[in-house]
Enzyme design. Structure first.
Site, mmCIF file in Angstrom:
data_model
loop_
_atom_site.group_PDB
_atom_site.id
_atom_site.type_symbol
_atom_site.label_atom_id
_atom_site.label_comp_id
_atom_site.label_asym_id
_atom_site.label_seq_id
_atom_site.Cartn_x
_atom_site.Cartn_y
_atom_site.Cartn_z
ATOM 1 N N CYS A 167 3.038 -4.985 6.955
ATOM 2 C CA CYS A 167 2.621 -4.666 5.535
ATOM 3 C C CYS A 167 3.653 -4.067 4.825
ATOM 4 O O CYS A 167 4.810 -3.469 5.325
ATOM 5 C CB CYS A 167 1.554 -3.764 5.316
ATOM 6 N N HIS A 223 0.787 -1.373 0.061
ATOM 7 C CA HIS A 223 0.205 -0.110 0.220
ATOM 8 C C HIS A 223 1.092 1.264 -0.081
ATOM 9 O O HIS A 223 2.103 1.267 0.208
ATOM 10 C CB HIS A 223 -1.022 0.008 1.192
#
Length: 551
Positions: free
Chosen positions: A473, A454
């Site tokens: 992440c 992301h």
């Protein structure tokens, strides 16, 4: 010949039956009167050695473990116990080739000692030294069994790696069977193709081949060099600067021509050059981490490169025509297409406490202006204590509370003091927009760790040299380039403009990929890059875990 075969079968049965019973070392000498008798006597000596391995938990007589006793038993049983590498006191042509591979194992990131280098080189020297050794059936048998195991072990290590495989890197073809190993050796010996047989076991990935070439170059350049270590902290003294300059000259960051120690600018620039090469913040100061890196010896770097050759061997034999690779220690993402690098980006990965996992998956879609569902691990460790102190924390972080029906709940209606790890019937969701921790775009792929790629609302962190900063992440600096790459082959020609419009209007949309993109998240602390070996910090300590298999 019939009775000879029956005798060998009986000897093999005895060897198998001896498994679990501790055995003393086999006879170390048996001199025959005539060299022509060797082929009659050597099989019994080979059987002794197999029996010894069976009774000593797979350990061979040079105290190096065999790859598999069953593989040795199958190979010799297939040949009625006869020597595979010699005939009547004459070494076959495969011996020289195998010894070259063993002694040059370091070029492949392997340890020669694992392939009985010491015992085999000693045996060959003894054969060269006198005629009595050439009549020694025990010595011929010892060399034969060690060479067979060395071939089996090297073939296996070149194909699958030295370190054990885990659930991620486990391959369907996870074992060279006893039959396959024996057949490979038989064909290689018959055709004089030891080198060809072993080369065929290696990966053909460009990254592996480039790293192997880098190891060879590094060995030629620094293999025989040892440099003095520097003190563990910086001292602004003439003596320290002399030591520092001498060290930087050895690895080419500082040109000795015309250099004087009092030239602080030139010395500082040399330190910066070294720091850039080793992914250290380039401030030109020889601080603690820089000195630790300077003090690592060439053999330490070669070992680090060897660990990464091993990691390449864990990948499938063939990679897809295009795929995305995240290299955690390099803090970098690359999209590869037909061996060409088509997208590259800096990334931020998980901290050592909240690691980004190693995984294989396929990217399926991306979401524009996504919500962030806060993982419960973060809720309980970081957010709930702050909310209990001041409920306005939710507004400051742009968080909304959602119940199990999907309804947004007013924070003021909740008794936060009664909530905890054992009772929390809500989800915290960060609303979309530029303040969202996920940033503008999130890339989804199936995985059991609930991680994804992301954007981020804290883009200044991409300038850090150490970017192990996330909760697991992967934050992508060039998220827009990656998104545009993923839609470039969409059969709908208007889609590229549509995505641009959605971005401009800050619309929450999901783009489902027509051509899904395989993704590999991996851990390489060394690679060949821009023509030279590049090393990265072992941010998760994975190298230290693997080193024991290479010592």
């Amino acid at each position: 010949m019939k009775y000879f075969k029956i005798g060998w079968v009986l000897l093999l049965i005895m060897a198998v039956a001896a498994c679990g019973r501790k055995k003393g070392k086999p006879r170390q000498q048996e001199i025959v009167k005539n060299i022509r008798q060797l082929d009659e006597v050597v099989p019994a000596q080979i059987s002794e050695r197999l029996e010894y391995i069976a009774g000593n938990e797979g350990m061979m007589e040079d105290s190096v473990p065999a790859l598999r006793l069953t593989a040795l038993q199958f190979a010799y049983g297939r040949h009625q116990g006869a020597a595979l590498w010699s005939k009547n006191g004459r070494a076959g042509s495969g011996v020289d080739s195998m010894m070259q591979w063993i002694n040059a194992a370091g070029n492949y990131g392997l340890n020669p000692a694992h392939y009985h280098a010491g015992a085999l080189n000693d045996a060959r020297e003894r054969f060269k030294a006198g005629k009595e050794a050439q009549k020694d059936a025990a010595l011929w048998a010892k060399m034969d069994v060690l060479l067979t195991d060395a071939f089996f072990k090297m073939a296996h290590h070149l194909h699958y790696g030295v370190a054990p495989r885990d659930s991620v890197t486990l391959r369907k073809d996870s074992l060279l069977s006893d039959t396959a190993l024996s057949g490979l050796l038989q064909t290689a010996l018959q055709n004089g193709g030891i080198s060809a047989a072993l080369q065929q076991q290696e990966p053909f990935h460009p990254g592996y081949l480039a790293l192997k070439e880098g190891v060879h170059q590094y060995q030629q350049q620094y293999g025989g060099i040892h440099w003095d270590t520097l003190p563990q902290q910086y001292y602004d003294t003439l003596q320290f600067k002399q030591q520092l300059a001498a060290r930087l000259i050895k690895t080419g960051q500082l040109d000795s021509a015309g250099f004087i120690v009092t030239d602080s600018v030139k010395l500082k620039n040399a330190v910066k050059k070294f720091q850039k090469e080793f992914n250290i913040y380039p401030d030109g100061v020889a601080g603690k981490r820089t000195i630790q890196t300077l003090n690592k010896q060439p053999q330490d770097w070669l070992l680090q490169a060897a660990l990464n050759l091993d990691r390449w061997r864990k990948l499938p034999d063939t990679l897809p025509g295009r795929y995305l690779l995240v290299n955690i220690p390099a803090f970098r993402l690359n999209v590869m297409e037909d061996t060409a690098n088509v997208v590259e980006s800096r990334v931020i990965v998980g901290t050592p406490r909240t690691r980004t996992p190693i995984l294989n998956s396929v990217m399926t879609n991306f979401v524009l202006y996504p919500y962030w569902r806060v993982p419960y691990s973060i809720v309980f460790k970081e957010m709930l204590p702050q909310i209990k102190k001041d409920v306005n924390y939710l507004y400051e972080k742009n968080l909304e509370v959602v119940d199990h029906h999907g309804n947004v709940v007013s924070p003021d209606s909740i008794e936060w003091g009664k909530l905890g790890r054992n009772h929390f019937p809500y989800v915290l969701r960060q609303m979309d927009g530029l303040d969202n921790s996920l940033g503008i775009l999130k890339f989804n792929f199936s995985n059991k760790f609930s991680v994804y790629l992301h954007d981020t609302n804290n883009r200044s962190l991409f300038s850090n040299s150490n970017r192990a900063l996330s909760h697991g992440c992967v934050r992508v600096q060039q998220w827009d380039s990656l998104a545009m790459y993923m839609i470039r082959n969409d059969p709908r020609p208007e889609m590229r403009d549509s995505v641009r419009t959605w971005l401009h209007n800050e619309e929450q949309r999901v783009y489902s990929m027509t051509n899904r993109l395989p993704i590999y998240i991996r851990y390489f602390t060394a690679e060949m890059r821009e023509g030279r070996l590049q090393f990265y910090e072992d941010v998760y300590g994975e190298d230290k875990t693997l080193e024991k298999y290479f010592r």
